[in-house]
Design a protein around this motif. Structure first.
Motif, short mmCIF file in Angstrom:
data_model
loop_
_atom_site.label_atom_id
_atom_site.label_comp_id
_atom_site.label_asym_id
_atom_site.label_seq_id
_atom_site.Cartn_x
_atom_site.Cartn_y
_atom_site.Cartn_z
N PHE A 50 16.31 -7.70 85.84
CA PHE A 50 17.33 -6.71 85.53
C PHE A 50 16.67 -5.34 85.64
O PHE A 50 15.56 -5.14 85.13
CB PHE A 50 17.88 -6.88 84.11
N ASN A 51 17.33 -4.38 86.29
CA ASN A 51 16.80 -3.02 86.30
C ASN A 51 17.90 -2.00 86.48
O ASN A 51 19.07 -2.34 86.64
CB ASN A 51 15.69 -2.86 87.35
N ALA A 52 17.51 -0.72 86.44
CA ALA A 52 18.47 0.37 86.57
C ALA A 52 17.90 1.47 87.45
O ALA A 52 16.68 1.64 87.54
CB ALA A 52 18.83 0.93 85.20
N ASP A 53 18.79 2.19 88.12
CA ASP A 53 18.42 3.32 88.98
C ASP A 53 19.22 4.55 88.53
O ASP A 53 20.39 4.43 88.15
CB ASP A 53 18.75 3.03 90.44
N VAL A 54 18.60 5.71 88.62
CA VAL A 54 19.26 6.97 88.29
C VAL A 54 18.94 7.98 89.39
O VAL A 54 17.78 8.08 89.81
CB VAL A 54 18.79 7.53 86.93
N ARG A 55 19.95 8.71 89.85
CA ARG A 55 19.66 9.76 90.82
C ARG A 55 20.46 11.02 90.47
O ARG A 55 21.53 10.96 89.86
CB ARG A 55 19.99 9.33 92.24
N TYR A 56 19.90 12.17 90.89
CA TYR A 56 20.57 13.45 90.72
C TYR A 56 20.52 14.17 92.05
O TYR A 56 19.45 14.29 92.67
CB TYR A 56 19.90 14.29 89.64
N VAL A 57 21.67 14.62 92.51
CA VAL A 57 21.78 15.28 93.81
C VAL A 57 22.06 16.76 93.60
O VAL A 57 23.01 17.13 92.91
CB VAL A 57 22.88 14.65 94.67
N LEU A 58 21.21 17.60 94.20
CA LEU A 58 21.37 19.06 94.15
C LEU A 58 22.04 19.52 95.43
O LEU A 58 21.42 19.49 96.50
CB LEU A 58 20.00 19.73 93.98
N GLY A 59 23.29 19.91 95.34
CA GLY A 59 24.01 20.38 96.52
C GLY A 59 24.15 19.28 97.55
O GLY A 59 24.50 18.15 97.23
N THR A 60 23.83 19.59 98.80
CA THR A 60 23.88 18.61 99.88
C THR A 60 22.54 18.47 100.58
O THR A 60 22.47 17.97 101.71
CB THR A 60 24.94 19.03 100.93
N SER A 61 21.46 18.87 99.91
CA SER A 61 20.17 18.85 100.60
C SER A 61 19.07 18.07 99.90
O SER A 61 18.13 17.62 100.54
CB SER A 61 19.67 20.29 100.82
N LEU A 62 19.15 17.87 98.58
CA LEU A 62 18.05 17.25 97.85
C LEU A 62 18.54 16.21 96.86
O LEU A 62 19.44 16.48 96.07
CB LEU A 62 17.23 18.31 97.12
N GLU A 63 17.94 15.03 96.93
CA GLU A 63 18.20 13.96 95.98
C GLU A 63 16.90 13.59 95.29
O GLU A 63 15.88 13.36 95.94
CB GLU A 63 18.76 12.73 96.71
N ILE A 64 16.91 13.51 93.97
CA ILE A 64 15.77 13.07 93.17
C ILE A 64 16.21 11.84 92.39
O ILE A 64 17.28 11.84 91.77
CB ILE A 64 15.30 14.17 92.21
#
Length: 267
Positions: A50-64
């Motif tokens: 079992f695991n989880a993923d989290v992402r944050y997208v800044l505008g349309t150019s960068l995903e962390i």
């Protein structure tokens, strides 16, 4: 194309690989998204986690993103190595990405005297790695999308009481097709190819020799497919089935048949 369709398409990317997805970032992706996963495989290693993923997208150019945060139930059991991931969009259809698996998860020291078993577990995700790659979308249509990825993955050595295991670096190639039969429902299918470009080595300090696994250029090939359904605004459930058609030599023991269920939410 409506925001709902765009978000649904990009959240429907395959769960088989470390990156969040293959497809370019859209304006509608901005903000926080989370994904919870359950994986069970049937084969030589019978992986279950079992695991989880989290992402944050800044505008349309960068995903962390922080990926693979979870617990492995199957042997060896314990925390998984979380993966730090970043994707940067170069243009409308192209991205570059980098990933680093933090070496804080599973402990394989109990297999210190069994190098063959160690090699199997290192290849199935225990070892820390750095991967650099490029993604390109060939088609981005409301009803059909096609994207691909190529990456170079370098594993870090795993130190043991009596020696060291040095996994071979790999070239990774993958592709995925998405079909939007309805705005809230997606079919997807794809394939993943892995090829070591050197031989893994097991250094035995006790006996003073190095054992070479001769796994260089043994191509591993996996296919996958599944569907994603929007349950409510911003919430999706996805089911993926994958099958390893060709393992990498005798030491790559990724599961033959595997199922992965994911629940995702876009804030």
């Amino acid at each position: 194309m409506s925001k709902k369709i765009i978000v649904s398409t990009l959240l429907g990317a395959s769960l088989s690989f470390a990156t969040w997805g293959y497809f370019p970032l859209q304006e509608s992706d901005s903000g926080l998204q989370v994904r919870a996963n359950h994986y069970i495989g049937f084969g030589d290693s019978d992986t279950h986690y079992f695991n989880a993923d989290v992402r944050y997208v800044l505008g349309t150019s960068l995903e962390i993103a922080l990926l693979n945060v979870g617990f492995q139930i199957s042997d060896p059991s314990g925390l998984q190595n979380p993966v730090l991931s970043a994707r940067y969009q170069l243009g409308e259809k192209s991205l570059v990405f980098a990933e680093y698996a933090l070496p804080i998860g599973l402990d394989v020291s109990k297999y210190n005297d069994d190098f063959e078993t160690l090699a199997k577990y290192v290849y199935t995700g225990v070892a820390s790695f750095l991967q650099l790659g490029y993604q390109h979308a060939f088609v981005l249509k409301p009803r059909f999308s096609w994207s691909s990825e190529i990456g170079y993955k370098m594993f870090f050595s795993e130190s043991l009481d009596d020696g060291t295991i040095n996994p071979a670096s790999r070239i990774h190639i993958a592709t995925e097709l998405d079909f939007n039969s309805k705005p809230s429902f997606i079919w997807f299918a794809g394939a993943n190819l892995e090829m070591p470009i050197s031989s893994s080595e097991l250094e035995d300090n006790y006996y003073g020799y190095t054992y070479t696994l001769d796994d260089d250029f043994n191509i591993g090939f996996k296919v996958f497919g599944g569907a994603s359904l929007e349950l409510s605004k911003g919430m999706f459930i996805q089911e993926e089935v994958s099958f390893m058609l060709i393992p990498i030599g005798d030491t790559y023991t990724d599961n033959g048949l595997a199922f992965k269920t994911s629940l995702k939410y876009a804030f």
